[in-house]
Design a protein around this motif. Structure first.
Motif, mmCIF file in Angstrom:
data_model
loop_
_atom_site.group_PDB
_atom_site.id
_atom_site.type_symbol
_atom_site.label_atom_id
_atom_site.label_comp_id
_atom_site.label_asym_id
_atom_site.label_seq_id
_atom_site.Cartn_x
_atom_site.Cartn_y
_atom_site.Cartn_z
ATOM 1 N N ALA A 2 26.696 9.834 35.851
ATOM 2 C CA ALA A 2 26.307 8.791 36.801
ATOM 3 C C ALA A 2 27.080 7.499 36.539
ATOM 4 O O ALA A 2 27.519 6.819 37.471
ATOM 5 N N ALA A 3 27.278 7.178 35.248
ATOM 6 C CA ALA A 3 28.008 5.950 34.890
ATOM 7 C C ALA A 3 29.468 6.023 35.339
ATOM 8 O O ALA A 3 30.047 5.017 35.770
ATOM 9 N N ILE A 4 30.045 7.223 35.255
ATOM 10 C CA ILE A 4 31.432 7.394 35.725
ATOM 11 C C ILE A 4 31.491 7.242 37.243
ATOM 12 O O ILE A 4 32.330 6.531 37.783
ATOM 13 N N LEU A 5 30.547 7.906 37.934
ATOM 14 C CA LEU A 5 30.565 7.859 39.401
ATOM 15 C C LEU A 5 30.249 6.457 39.931
ATOM 16 O O LEU A 5 30.713 6.077 40.999
ATOM 17 N N ARG A 6 29.473 5.681 39.165
ATOM 18 C CA ARG A 6 29.197 4.290 39.580
ATOM 19 C C ARG A 6 30.275 3.348 39.078
ATOM 20 O O ARG A 6 30.218 2.151 39.327
ATOM 21 N N ARG A 7 31.249 3.912 38.335
ATOM 22 C CA ARG A 7 32.356 3.146 37.739
ATOM 23 C C ARG A 7 31.890 2.058 36.771
ATOM 24 O O ARG A 7 32.580 1.057 36.571
ATOM 25 N N GLU A 8 30.707 2.259 36.172
ATOM 26 C CA GLU A 8 30.318 1.415 35.046
ATOM 27 C C GLU A 8 31.239 1.753 33.879
ATOM 28 O O GLU A 8 31.596 0.882 33.093
ATOM 29 N N LEU A 9 31.546 3.047 33.745
ATOM 30 C CA LEU A 9 32.629 3.459 32.848
ATOM 31 C C LEU A 9 33.861 3.536 33.737
ATOM 32 O O LEU A 9 34.006 4.465 34.538
ATOM 33 N N HIS A 10 34.730 2.531 33.656
ATOM 34 C CA HIS A 10 35.774 2.425 34.672
ATOM 35 C C HIS A 10 36.970 3.346 34.422
ATOM 36 O O HIS A 10 37.245 3.730 33.271
ATOM 37 N N PRO A 11 37.682 3.702 35.507
ATOM 38 C CA PRO A 11 38.839 4.592 35.407
ATOM 39 C C PRO A 11 39.826 4.141 34.334
ATOM 40 O O PRO A 11 40.155 2.955 34.250
ATOM 41 N N GLY A 12 40.272 5.083 33.496
ATOM 42 C CA GLY A 12 41.222 4.770 32.434
ATOM 43 C C GLY A 12 40.558 4.504 31.103
ATOM 44 O O GLY A 12 41.217 4.543 30.061
ATOM 45 N N LYS A 13 39.241 4.241 31.114
ATOM 46 C CA LYS A 13 38.541 3.890 29.872
ATOM 47 C C LYS A 13 38.487 5.071 28.903
ATOM 48 O O LYS A 13 38.221 6.197 29.298
ATOM 49 N N LYS A 14 38.727 4.769 27.609
ATOM 50 C CA LYS A 14 38.558 5.794 26.582
ATOM 51 C C LYS A 14 37.073 5.957 26.275
ATOM 52 O O LYS A 14 36.333 4.975 26.175
ATOM 53 N N LEU A 15 36.622 7.219 26.188
ATOM 54 C CA LEU A 15 35.210 7.485 25.922
ATOM 55 C C LEU A 15 35.019 7.799 24.445
ATOM 56 O O LEU A 15 35.407 8.859 23.967
ATOM 57 N N ASN A 16 34.426 6.850 23.739
ATOM 58 C CA ASN A 16 34.222 6.975 22.301
ATOM 59 C C ASN A 16 32.874 7.651 22.017
ATOM 60 O O ASN A 16 31.830 7.162 22.453
ATOM 61 N N VAL A 17 32.911 8.783 21.286
ATOM 62 C CA VAL A 17 31.689 9.564 21.067
ATOM 63 C C VAL A 17 30.625 8.743 20.321
ATOM 64 O O VAL A 17 29.450 8.728 20.709
ATOM 65 N N ARG A 18 31.052 8.021 19.265
ATOM 66 C CA ARG A 18 30.067 7.264 18.484
ATOM 67 C C ARG A 18 29.412 6.161 19.320
ATOM 68 O O ARG A 18 28.193 5.986 19.300
ATOM 69 N N GLU A 19 30.259 5.459 20.081
ATOM 70 C CA GLU A 19 29.760 4.380 20.946
ATOM 71 C C GLU A 19 28.734 4.923 21.954
ATOM 72 O O GLU A 19 27.656 4.346 22.132
ATOM 73 N N LEU A 20 29.097 6.053 22.595
ATOM 74 C CA LEU A 20 28.181 6.650 23.571
ATOM 75 C C LEU A 20 26.890 7.129 22.910
ATOM 76 O O LEU A 20 25.796 6.950 23.458
ATOM 77 N N SER A 21 27.013 7.723 21.704
ATOM 78 C CA SER A 21 25.822 8.193 20.976
ATOM 79 C C SER A 21 24.866 7.039 20.727
ATOM 80 O O SER A 21 23.657 7.153 20.948
ATOM 81 N N GLU A 22 25.435 5.916 20.279
ATOM 82 C CA GLU A 22 24.584 4.744 19.993
ATOM 83 C C GLU A 22 23.924 4.238 21.270
ATOM 84 O O GLU A 22 22.721 3.974 21.288
ATOM 85 N N ARG A 23 24.710 4.122 22.317
ATOM 86 C CA ARG A 23 24.163 3.615 23.589
ATOM 87 C C ARG A 23 23.061 4.495 24.130
ATOM 88 O O ARG A 23 22.095 4.007 24.726
ATOM 89 N N LEU A 24 23.231 5.819 23.970
ATOM 90 C CA LEU A 24 22.249 6.755 24.530
ATOM 91 C C LEU A 24 21.159 7.109 23.526
ATOM 92 O O LEU A 24 20.231 7.866 23.840
#
Lengths: 227, 227
Positions: free
Chosen positions: A26-48
């Motif tokens: 959903a974050a990708i489709l809403r472009r909260e995670l914007h095109p070109g952004k690197k997706l960091n596993v640790r960062e996402l784990s903490e956020r979620l």
């Protein structure tokens, strides 16, 4: 909320993976995670507030769907697409899905008709309540229903290889001013042609719909208002 | 003899590999090695009086080109394609290459025009001398020149994934009675539209050409006279 079928890799996984998948998608489709952004596993784990495993599984499922780009030894990224590629993609879609609509009309039965009318009804509700993410999912499902009804395995396979980027760009085009009203009308005309078993008109309406979207998008490419 | 460019894997290899490649490729296109046949490395080595290495390299190059099917743990096979798949492939080609011809017309320059006219001249000679294998290679090169002139990287990539089967089926369609005469005429009309910068007509002529080939082939599918 309606989502696409989760890909096989996710079907047998935990509910935590499914949760990570839904939120990141959903974050990708809403472009909260914007095109070109690197997706960091640790960062996402903490956020979620999840461990790394379900996040990795979600990224893997999303990369199989074309909504995440996996680059060996570099990691995961949100795919970006430039204006010339948008025109390329939509013109190719217009002829492939145009043929899909023609063949679907030749193979359509009452079941196909019902499914198309159901989705059209749901599209209408999503447009009225301005749920653009839900509208995008339904929009994609309508197109997918038509290409799957074509009965051409090669056409389906070709459309599927484009599907991640198609879904991403839908989320952009459906946010353009007044786009939903004309989008609904264009979908109605496509479905009407299929229900009336007019294969040539179905092909023509599908091409018109996608050429129209291409034109609108090349006037305001994704990213223009993102910053 | 004109052949397609050997794929990268072969370019840096020995002349023995190139020799094995040329001979095996021609045998597949002439259906001396018939669709569905398992390709045994030892058998081929003995027949060609070569060691196993160049034969394996040739099979690898041919599999990258889509003219040989490589199945893990089972080996190499000549691809076969049934009648319904032929219709699928040609209809998909008709719209993708139709778009390719439209875009190529918009991007064409004198260099493109020259290349197309050159190939057309060579096609004519091959038809007159009834060199069907050479005709098939030139036929493929004409189509490839047009889709590469489209300037659409996604269209080129999509066409390339179909190219092995396209080349295989060309060798069949060009052997149908009287096909070469109409095939030449259809190619002339496509090139004429491109030279006159009439994009809509180029698309229409390309679609017509491929729909025509599909119709002819579904009347006499490959294999019908092979036994």
């Amino acid at each position: 909320m309606i989502t696409l079928d989760a890909r096989p890799v996710l079907r047998e996984r935990s509910t935590l993976s499914a949760e990570a998948y839904t939120v990141i998608r959903a974050a990708i489709l809403r472009r909260e995670l914007h095109p070109g952004k690197k997706l960091n596993v640790r960062e996402l784990s903490e956020r979620l507030d999840l461990s790394a495993t379900p996040v990795k599984e979600a990224l893997l499922a999303l990369s199989q769907e074309g909504l995440v780009l996996s680059i060996p030894r570099r990691g995961y990224f949100v795919p970006s697409i430039d204006s010339s590629e948008i025109m390329d993609l939509y013109l190719l879609r217009s002829v492939i899905e145009g043929l899909g609509a023609r063949l679907a009309t030749q193979h359509a039965n009452h079941q196909t008709d019902h499914t198309l009318l159901d989705i059209l009804g749901e599209l209408d509700s999503a447009a009225n309540t301005e749920h653009t993410e839900q509208y995008g999912n339904l929009d994609f499902r309508l197109h997918q229903t038509i290409w799957e009804a074509s009965g051409s395995s090669r056409l389906i396979k070709t459309a599927e290889t484009l599907s991640g980027q198609i879904r991403l760009l839908m989320s952009h085009s459906n946010e353009l001013p007044n786009r939903l009203t004309t989008s609904i009308e264009e979908h109605q005309r496509i479905v009407d042609a299929i229900l009336n078993r007019d294969a040539a008109r179905a092909e023509q309406e599908m091409r018109h719909h996608l050429e129209n979207a291409a034109r609108l998008m090349s006037d305001s490419p994704p990213g223009a208002n993102d910053q």
